[in-house]
Design a protein around this motif. Structure first.
Motif, PDB file in Angstrom:
ATOM      1  N   THR A 100      14.979 -34.268  26.454  1.00 11.24           N
ATOM      2  CA  THR A 100      13.649 -34.067  27.410  1.00 11.24           C
ATOM      3  C   THR A 100      13.901 -34.772  28.810  1.00 11.24           C
ATOM      4  O   THR A 100      13.477 -34.050  29.795  1.00 11.24           O
ATOM      5  CB  THR A 100      12.700 -35.181  26.650  1.00 11.24           C
ATOM      6  OG1 THR A 100      12.522 -34.582  25.454  1.00 11.24           O
ATOM      7  CG2 THR A 100      11.473 -35.090  27.256  1.00 11.24           C
ATOM      8  N   VAL A 101      14.980 -35.822  28.888  1.00 13.42           N
ATOM      9  CA  VAL A 101      15.018 -36.309  30.090  1.00 13.42           C
ATOM     10  C   VAL A 101      15.620 -35.443  31.038  1.00 13.42           C
ATOM     11  O   VAL A 101      15.553 -35.349  32.233  1.00 13.42           O
ATOM     12  CB  VAL A 101      15.813 -37.790  29.896  1.00 13.42           C
ATOM     13  CG1 VAL A 101      16.377 -38.297  31.123  1.00 13.42           C
ATOM     14  CG2 VAL A 101      14.942 -38.828  29.347  1.00 13.42           C
ATOM     15  N   ALA A 102      16.870 -34.760  30.473  1.00 13.16           N
ATOM     16  CA  ALA A 102      17.471 -33.882  31.371  1.00 13.16           C
ATOM     17  C   ALA A 102      16.562 -32.786  31.830  1.00 13.16           C
ATOM     18  O   ALA A 102      16.549 -32.416  33.118  1.00 13.16           O
ATOM     19  CB  ALA A 102      18.525 -33.324  30.716  1.00 13.16           C
ATOM     20  N   LEU A 103      15.710 -32.417  30.767  1.00 14.67           N
ATOM     21  CA  LEU A 103      14.730 -31.239  31.376  1.00 14.67           C
ATOM     22  C   LEU A 103      13.875 -31.544  32.348  1.00 14.67           C
ATOM     23  O   LEU A 103      13.653 -30.993  33.376  1.00 14.67           O
ATOM     24  CB  LEU A 103      13.933 -30.607  30.243  1.00 14.67           C
ATOM     25  CG  LEU A 103      13.275 -29.428  30.248  1.00 14.67           C
ATOM     26  CD1 LEU A 103      14.060 -28.370  30.786  1.00 14.67           C
ATOM     27  CD2 LEU A 103      12.329 -29.255  29.115  1.00 14.67           C
ATOM     28  N   VAL A 104      13.468 -32.698  32.290  1.00 14.53           N
ATOM     29  CA  VAL A 104      12.307 -33.309  33.287  1.00 14.53           C
ATOM     30  C   VAL A 104      12.743 -33.354  34.743  1.00 14.53           C
ATOM     31  O   VAL A 104      12.349 -33.047  35.514  1.00 14.53           O
ATOM     32  CB  VAL A 104      11.865 -34.715  32.971  1.00 14.53           C
ATOM     33  CG1 VAL A 104      10.959 -35.381  34.067  1.00 14.53           C
ATOM     34  CG2 VAL A 104      10.883 -34.577  31.535  1.00 14.53           C
ATOM     35  N   ILE A 105      14.348 -33.911  34.886  1.00 15.24           N
ATOM     36  CA  ILE A 105      14.992 -33.985  36.004  1.00 15.24           C
ATOM     37  C   ILE A 105      15.173 -32.813  36.622  1.00 15.24           C
ATOM     38  O   ILE A 105      15.003 -32.469  37.865  1.00 15.24           O
ATOM     39  CB  ILE A 105      16.243 -34.837  35.687  1.00 15.24           C
ATOM     40  CG1 ILE A 105      15.814 -36.238  35.385  1.00 15.24           C
ATOM     41  CG2 ILE A 105      17.174 -34.776  36.938  1.00 15.24           C
ATOM     42  CD1 ILE A 105      17.177 -37.131  35.048  1.00 15.24           C
ATOM     43  N   ILE A 106      15.598 -31.730  36.054  1.00  8.34           N
ATOM     44  CA  ILE A 106      15.973 -30.374  36.625  1.00  8.34           C
ATOM     45  C   ILE A 106      14.900 -29.324  36.505  1.00  8.34           C
ATOM     46  O   ILE A 106      14.958 -28.394  37.273  1.00  8.34           O
ATOM     47  CB  ILE A 106      17.214 -29.785  35.650  1.00  8.34           C
ATOM     48  CG1 ILE A 106      16.936 -29.369  34.207  1.00  8.34           C
ATOM     49  CG2 ILE A 106      18.437 -30.772  35.606  1.00  8.34           C
ATOM     50  CD1 ILE A 106      17.918 -28.598  33.657  1.00  8.34           C
ATOM     51  N   LEU A 107      13.923 -29.767  36.092  1.00  8.18           N
ATOM     52  CA  LEU A 107      12.898 -28.660  35.797  1.00  8.18           C
ATOM     53  C   LEU A 107      12.154 -28.205  37.229  1.00  8.18           C
ATOM     54  O   LEU A 107      12.278 -26.850  37.559  1.00  8.18           O
ATOM     55  CB  LEU A 107      11.606 -29.130  35.080  1.00  8.18           C
ATOM     56  CG  LEU A 107      10.532 -28.192  34.851  1.00  8.18           C
ATOM     57  CD1 LEU A 107      11.002 -26.836  34.185  1.00  8.18           C
ATOM     58  CD2 LEU A 107       9.146 -28.683  34.227  1.00  8.18           C
ATOM     59  N   PRO A 108      12.015 -29.024  38.421  1.00 13.00           N
ATOM     60  CA  PRO A 108      11.570 -28.773  39.484  1.00 13.00           C
ATOM     61  C   PRO A 108      12.525 -27.807  40.431  1.00 13.00           C
ATOM     62  O   PRO A 108      12.124 -26.669  40.808  1.00 13.00           O
ATOM     63  CB  PRO A 108      11.335 -30.050  40.525  1.00 13.00           C
ATOM     64  CG  PRO A 108      11.145 -30.963  39.118  1.00 13.00           C
ATOM     65  CD  PRO A 108      11.826 -30.574  38.367  1.00 13.00           C
ATOM     66  N   HIS A 109      13.766 -28.076  40.326  1.00 14.86           N
ATOM     67  CA  HIS A 109      14.789 -27.204  40.993  1.00 14.86           C
ATOM     68  C   HIS A 109      14.961 -26.125  40.105  1.00 14.86           C
ATOM     69  O   HIS A 109      15.168 -24.976  40.473  1.00 14.86           O
ATOM     70  CB  HIS A 109      16.250 -28.022  41.245  1.00 14.86           C
ATOM     71  CG  HIS A 109      17.134 -27.046  41.678  1.00 14.86           C
ATOM     72  ND1 HIS A 109      17.239 -26.797  42.903  1.00 14.86           N
ATOM     73  CD2 HIS A 109      18.468 -26.720  41.082  1.00 14.86           C
ATOM     74  CE1 HIS A 109      18.134 -25.843  43.184  1.00 14.86           C
ATOM     75  NE2 HIS A 109      19.040 -25.997  42.203  1.00 14.86           N
ATOM     76  N   GLY A 110      14.833 -26.284  38.816  1.00 11.06           N
ATOM     77  CA  GLY A 110      14.992 -24.933  38.027  1.00 11.06           C
ATOM     78  C   GLY A 110      13.999 -23.774  38.285  1.00 11.06           C
ATOM     79  O   GLY A 110      14.312 -22.698  38.257  1.00 11.06           O
ATOM     80  N   LEU A 111      12.706 -24.278  38.454  1.00  9.50           N
ATOM     81  CA  LEU A 111      11.676 -23.262  39.024  1.00  9.50           C
ATOM     82  C   LEU A 111      11.995 -22.715  40.238  1.00  9.50           C
ATOM     83  O   LEU A 111      12.016 -21.463  40.538  1.00  9.50           O
ATOM     84  CB  LEU A 111      10.307 -24.147  39.115  1.00  9.50           C
ATOM     85  CG  LEU A 111       9.765 -24.572  37.751  1.00  9.50           C
ATOM     86  CD1 LEU A 111       8.656 -25.373  37.886  1.00  9.50           C
ATOM     87  CD2 LEU A 111       9.614 -23.627  36.798  1.00  9.50           C
ATOM     88  N   TRP A 112      12.643 -23.550  41.274  1.00  7.32           N
ATOM     89  CA  TRP A 112      13.081 -22.748  42.412  1.00  7.32           C
ATOM     90  C   TRP A 112      14.120 -21.987  42.214  1.00  7.32           C
ATOM     91  O   TRP A 112      14.520 -20.783  42.781  1.00  7.32           O
ATOM     92  CB  TRP A 112      13.247 -23.935  43.540  1.00  7.32           C
ATOM     93  CG  TRP A 112      14.025 -23.297  44.697  1.00  7.32           C
ATOM     94  CD1 TRP A 112      13.324 -23.161  46.026  1.00  7.32           C
ATOM     95  CD2 TRP A 112      15.504 -23.187  44.981  1.00  7.32           C
ATOM     96  NE1 TRP A 112      14.196 -22.713  46.989  1.00  7.32           N
ATOM     97  CE2 TRP A 112      15.465 -22.581  46.304  1.00  7.32           C
ATOM     98  CE3 TRP A 112      16.408 -23.281  44.402  1.00  7.32           C
ATOM     99  CZ2 TRP A 112      16.627 -22.317  47.084  1.00  7.32           C
ATOM    100  CZ3 TRP A 112      17.669 -22.433  44.919  1.00  7.32           C
ATOM    101  CH2 TRP A 112      17.825 -22.356  46.158  1.00  7.32           C
ATOM    102  N   LEU A 113      15.195 -22.206  41.353  1.00  4.50           N
ATOM    103  CA  LEU A 113      16.345 -21.439  41.284  1.00  4.50           C
ATOM    104  C   LEU A 113      15.855 -20.150  40.624  1.00  4.50           C
ATOM    105  O   LEU A 113      16.682 -19.092  40.833  1.00  4.50           O
ATOM    106  CB  LEU A 113      17.273 -22.381  40.034  1.00  4.50           C
ATOM    107  CG  LEU A 113      18.621 -21.657  39.672  1.00  4.50           C
ATOM    108  CD1 LEU A 113      19.432 -21.510  40.950  1.00  4.50           C
ATOM    109  CD2 LEU A 113      19.236 -22.592  38.750  1.00  4.50           C
ATOM    110  N   ALA A 114      15.048 -20.198  39.843  1.00  7.03           N
ATOM    111  CA  ALA A 114      14.609 -18.957  39.146  1.00  7.03           C
ATOM    112  C   ALA A 114      13.819 -17.780  40.011  1.00  7.03           C
ATOM    113  O   ALA A 114      14.172 -16.646  39.742  1.00  7.03           O
ATOM    114  CB  ALA A 114      13.451 -19.123  37.997  1.00  7.03           C
ATOM    115  N   GLN A 115      13.534 -18.447  41.202  1.00 13.12           N
ATOM    116  CA  GLN A 115      13.046 -17.458  42.282  1.00 13.12           C
ATOM    117  C   GLN A 115      13.902 -17.113  43.389  1.00 13.12           C
ATOM    118  O   GLN A 115      13.578 -16.266  44.038  1.00 13.12           O
ATOM    119  CB  GLN A 115      11.588 -18.161  42.771  1.00 13.12           C
ATOM    120  CG  GLN A 115      10.744 -18.595  41.742  1.00 13.12           C
ATOM    121  CD  GLN A 115       9.515 -19.073  42.431  1.00 13.12           C
ATOM    122  OE1 GLN A 115       9.514 -19.884  43.375  1.00 13.12           O
ATOM    123  NE2 GLN A 115       8.386 -19.253  41.430  1.00 13.12           N
TER     124      GLN A 115
END
Length: 500
Positions: A207-222
């Motif tokens: 959960t903690v790892a996902l919360v940290i990487i989620l904002p950049h992960g959304l950018w990465l997907a695009q």
């Protein structure tokens, strides 16, 4: 040496002070050198003009921290060197704390952490010009500390630390996933530690790892193409070599990369070891076996990349996420073999202290002796002199600077902190500017010719920013390299874009 070894054995504070003084010396060393910038330093200055969820082929964690520091204390060499050395200082401290969890001997724990200096990628290159890799090292040491706590005495806090380490690591370098994969698989394989993976507290980690990487992960997907354009280009280049030659080159590169990363550490530890070397391979325990499994998983993973993914360019960045554990592993083997840790540390310290002198000294020598050595390091390029001649003396206040590459752009931004600087290297980001007759646009590039034509990419970028391009008159100025020989100069091509 006995006095220092005793202090390191007695108190953790002694290690923190020793390594702290070392990084203060490195910070002061960088401040004593020219204010021209290396590649990674220039990128940080350039990208400190804007915040973003993603910038290029590197995750943004280091950029964010550097930007915050620049916002807080201003743009300067001190701001750059402070962040770099703070990251490295914390990395060594966390590595030491991890070693304290796994080793009974405090002397060996100090030897393990000081052993990082024997890894060229960490000891020397990290000081010369690394940023994102330093952030990844910090995250890896935090991950290692959390993992060691979890293996020894699992708790919610230890699983939380692992999650933070994973999150920061993946936000620092994408290849941090290699460490996560190797560690996870090694723990699953080991029957003694397997239950740590299936503990429900692992959900805290995820959960903690996902919360940290989620904002950049959304950018990465695009923006996947931007983030992985360098990797894709290298794989495409490898594919052109042909399958057999590609595999052969990849296997040779794998051997050379691992050997170059580990060689100095192995030689130093073997040289100072007070005991028969043949006892080490046979010595071991559950901790050494776990690390050996991680190393084996790494090798198998890299072999698969060579044999099935066509990778022929295996650089240090592919092995460093796991092999940075090597000094700790060797100290675990030394302890398992029953070798006196205090004596080992006393014999290792002279080598470490010599490295603590040689590393900052070499950073100075490669610059001040550039002329006699016939080299032109990036720190000897006279960006300050260029700005003085072209901007300050004529008293021109540019509205915008468009540079031919990111290295030049960052360096020009360093010399002109209040001026917006742009480059074709970052098409997604366009700093705002106000173009007028009194505030022209300055275009700067390099060319071997005396007055080289404006590169098409640079003209295209200018057109994107202002629309119709007025007539331009390219000019050139030749300036001597800093610390260069007489007559040894570099050309700067430039053009002023004045509003009609």
């Amino acid at each position: 040496m006995n006095f220092l070894a005793e202090k390191l054995e007695a108190r953790a504070l002694a290690f923190i002070l020793l390594i702290g003084v070392y990084f203060v010396v490195n910070l002061l060393t960088r401040l004593s050198l020219p204010n021209a910038l290396e590649i990674d330093e220039a990128a940080q200055i350039l990208m400190s003009q804007w915040y973003a969820l993603g910038y290029d082929s590197q995750p943004p964690f280091y950029n964010w921290v550097q930007h915050l520091v620049i916002d807080g204390i201003g743009q300067s060499l001190f701001a750059l060197s402070l962040v770099k050395n703070l990251f490295l200082f914390l990395s060594y401290v966390l590595y030491y704390l991890a070693a304290r969890q796994l080793l009974a001997s405090r002397s060996l724990a100090a030897a393990a952490a000081l052993g990082l200096l024997t890894i060229p990628e960490i000891g020397w290159l990290a000081q010369r010009d690394l940023t994102h890799s330093n952030a990844s090292l910090l995250a890896a040491c935090l991950f290692l500390y959390g993992l060691s706590r979890t293996l020894q005495r699992p708790s919610m806090a230890s699983y939380l630390v692992i999650g933070i380490g994973i999150g920061i690591g993946l936000m620092s370098k994408y290849n941090f996933s290699i460490l996560c994969f190797c560690a996870c698989l090694a723990v699953v394989i080991d029957p003694l530690y397997r239950q740590r993976i299936f503990d429900r507290r692992i959900l805290i980690t995820a959960t903690v790892a996902l919360v940290i990487i989620l904002p950049h992960g959304l950018w990465l997907a695009q923006n996947f193409d931007i983030a992985f354009q360098d990797t894709a280009a290298k794989l495409a280049a490898d594919a052109q070599k042909g399958t057999s030659s590609q595999i052969g080159a990849g296997l040779a590169e794998l051997v050379v990369t691992i050997a170059s990363y580990c060689a100095l550490t192995l030689v130093v530890y073997a040289a100072v070891l007070d005991g028969p070397l043949r006892s080490l391979p046979r010595a071991g325990n559950s901790k050494t076996r776990l690390i050996e499994t991680m190393f084996a998983v790494l090798v198998v993973l890299l072999l698969c990349m060579v044999l099935f993914a066509g990778t022929a360019q295996l650089k240090v960045r592919w092995v460093s996420p796991v092999l940075f554990i090597l000094p700790l592993y060797l100290c675990l083997k030394i302890e398992a073999a029953g070798i006196d840790g205090r004596r080992f540390l006393r014999r290792l310290l002279p080598v470490i202290l010599v490295l603590m002198v040689l590393i900052p000294a070499s950073l100075v020598v490669r610059i001040v002796a550039a002329g006699p050595m016939g080299t032109h390091p990036k720190l000897t390029v006279p960006y300050q002199g260029f700005v003085e001649e072209i901007v300050r003396k004529p008293e021109i206040d540019p509205a915008l600077v468009i540079a031919g590459d990111a290295l030049m752009a960052g360096n020009l931004r360093m010399q002109m902190p209040g001026i917006a600087v742009d480059t074709q290297s970052y098409p997604l980001h366009s700093p705002a500017f106000s173009w007028s007759a009194q505030n022209p646009i300055l275009m700067v590039w390099r060319a071997n010719e005396e007055t080289g034509p404006i590169p098409p990419g640079l003209l295209s970028r200018l057109e994107q920013r202002i629309g119709s391009v007025p007539p331009l008159e390219p000019q050139v100025i030749v300036l001597p390299y800093l610390y260069g020989d007489d007559g040894d100069g570099i050309r700067f091509n430039y053009a002023w874009v004045r509003k009609p």
